[in-house]
Design an enzyme around this catalytic site. Structure first.
Site, PDB file in Angstrom:
ATOM      1  N   HIS A 130       0.814  -1.216   0.000  1.00  0.00           N
ATOM      2  CA  HIS A 130       0.000   0.000   0.000  1.00  0.00           C
ATOM      3  C   HIS A 130       0.848   1.267   0.000  1.00  0.00           C
ATOM      4  O   HIS A 130       0.305   2.372  -0.065  1.00  0.00           O
ATOM      5  CB  HIS A 130      -1.007  -0.015   1.167  1.00  0.00           C
ATOM      6  CG  HIS A 130      -0.430   0.249   2.512  1.00  0.00           C
ATOM      7  ND1 HIS A 130      -0.170  -0.752   3.422  1.00  0.00           N
ATOM      8  CD2 HIS A 130      -0.076   1.410   3.118  1.00  0.00           C
ATOM      9  CE1 HIS A 130       0.320  -0.210   4.529  1.00  0.00           C
ATOM     10  NE2 HIS A 130       0.380   1.090   4.376  1.00  0.00           N
TER      11      HIS A 130
ATOM     12  N   ASP B 202       0.065  -7.790   1.581  1.00  0.00           N
ATOM     13  CA  ASP B 202       0.510  -6.397   1.599  1.00  0.00           C
ATOM     14  C   ASP B 202       2.037  -6.353   1.629  1.00  0.00           C
ATOM     15  O   ASP B 202       2.666  -6.091   2.660  1.00  0.00           O
ATOM     16  CB  ASP B 202      -0.083  -5.688   2.819  1.00  0.00           C
ATOM     17  CG  ASP B 202       0.162  -4.188   2.815  1.00  0.00           C
ATOM     18  OD1 ASP B 202       0.551  -3.654   1.758  1.00  0.00           O
ATOM     19  OD2 ASP B 202      -0.037  -3.557   3.873  1.00  0.00           O
TER      20      ASP B 202
ATOM     21  N   SER C 297       4.336   2.661   7.772  1.00  0.00           N
ATOM     22  CA  SER C 297       4.044   1.453   7.016  1.00  0.00           C
ATOM     23  C   SER C 297       5.257   1.002   6.220  1.00  0.00           C
ATOM     24  O   SER C 297       6.015   1.817   5.711  1.00  0.00           O
ATOM     25  CB  SER C 297       2.892   1.712   6.036  1.00  0.00           C
ATOM     26  OG  SER C 297       1.698   1.909   6.717  1.00  0.00           O
ATOM     27  N   GLY C 298       5.426  -0.298   6.103  1.00  0.00           N
ATOM     28  CA  GLY C 298       6.503  -0.840   5.298  1.00  0.00           C
ATOM     29  C   GLY C 298       7.777  -1.123   6.067  1.00  0.00           C
ATOM     30  O   GLY C 298       8.680  -1.790   5.556  1.00  0.00           O
TER      31      GLY C 298
END
Length: 249
Positions: A67, A111, A204-205
């Site tokens: 995402h 994801d 995120s990530g």
């Protein structure tokens, strides 16, 4: 939530309602360059700049969340204070964004994304690789792990320096009861529900690191809540895809 472009931009425009993408809550500043694998992602999308975390898994590949995709991504390696022009910092453009072919942006299933760098990173004491868990690796509930990023330290203040926090891996049953789209084969949860240490918007990530190896990728949680646990992409499930993808380039 209002934040400054190029610093701590939430990825909410990419997320379904009721969820968020991670940001450090209740942590502390990391020892400078103690996590040389960390990558800061500057993401261009619809004329605006957003950020995510990532981590260097090969000289020419960064692993992150699907995402975090964008029209253009620039990776900064070797950073501690992202607002300073540290000599250790090295910016590399991303030549290819490789999302998992079965990524579902509504449920966050699969994801995960590989970023192929325009050229190989030059490895130094401030820029290095992190090992991934094996395809058969399974971290047990109760294991103490850690996550890091350049997100906020509280809901109203942000940090220019890399922050880190220790989190407990919790049972699949606990997460399954809280998240409607939890898949234990490809996801895991971390963060003691009785502790206010967690991740939230902006990181995120980034990697969930247990015993020195990356076992998860910061994926999602509940919108407008710092209450743990949060959901991470389970890397062990994707090791064959990661390996095949990098070899096939």
């Amino acid at each position: 939530m209002k934040v400054q472009i190029l610093l701590l931009i939430p990825m909410a425009f990419l997320l379904p309602s009721g969820t968020w993408a991670g940001e450090i809550i209740g942590g502390q500043e990391a020892q400078p360059h103690s996590r040389p694998y960390m990558a800061y992602l500057s993401i261009q999308r619809t004329g605006k700049t957003y950020i995510c975390g990532g981590f260097l898994v090969a000289k020419n590949f960064v692993l992150t969340a699907a995402h975090c995709k964008g029209e253009k991504i620039t990776v900064t390696l070797g950073a501690h204070n992202i607002r300073e022009r540290e000599q250790s910092q090295h910016k590399i453009s991303v030549s290819r964004q490789i999302l998992h072919p079965r990524y579902n942006k509504k449920t966050y299933k699969n994801d995960i994304m590989l970023l192929q760098l325009h050229h190989n990173a030059h490895l130094t004491k401030e820029i290095g690789l992190i090992d991934l868990t094996s395809a058969h690796g399974r971290v047990s509930p109760g294991t103490m792990c850690s996550v890091a990023g350049w997100g906020k330290t509280i809901l109203t203040d942000s940090s220019d320096t890399l922050q880190e926090v220790n989190l407990l891996v919790i049972s699949d049953k606990t997460c399954d009861n809280q998240y409607p789209h939890y898949y234990s084969s490809s996801m895991l949860c971390a963060g003691d529900p009785d502790d206010q240490k967690s991740v939230y918007h902006g990181d995120s990530g980034g990697p969930l690191v247990c015993c020195g190896v990356a076992v998860g990728i910061v994926s999602t949680g509940f919108k407008n809540s710092i209450a743990p646990p949060a959901v991470y992409t389970r890397i062990s499930h994707f090791v064959p895809w990661i390996t095949d993808t990098m070899r096939g380039i």
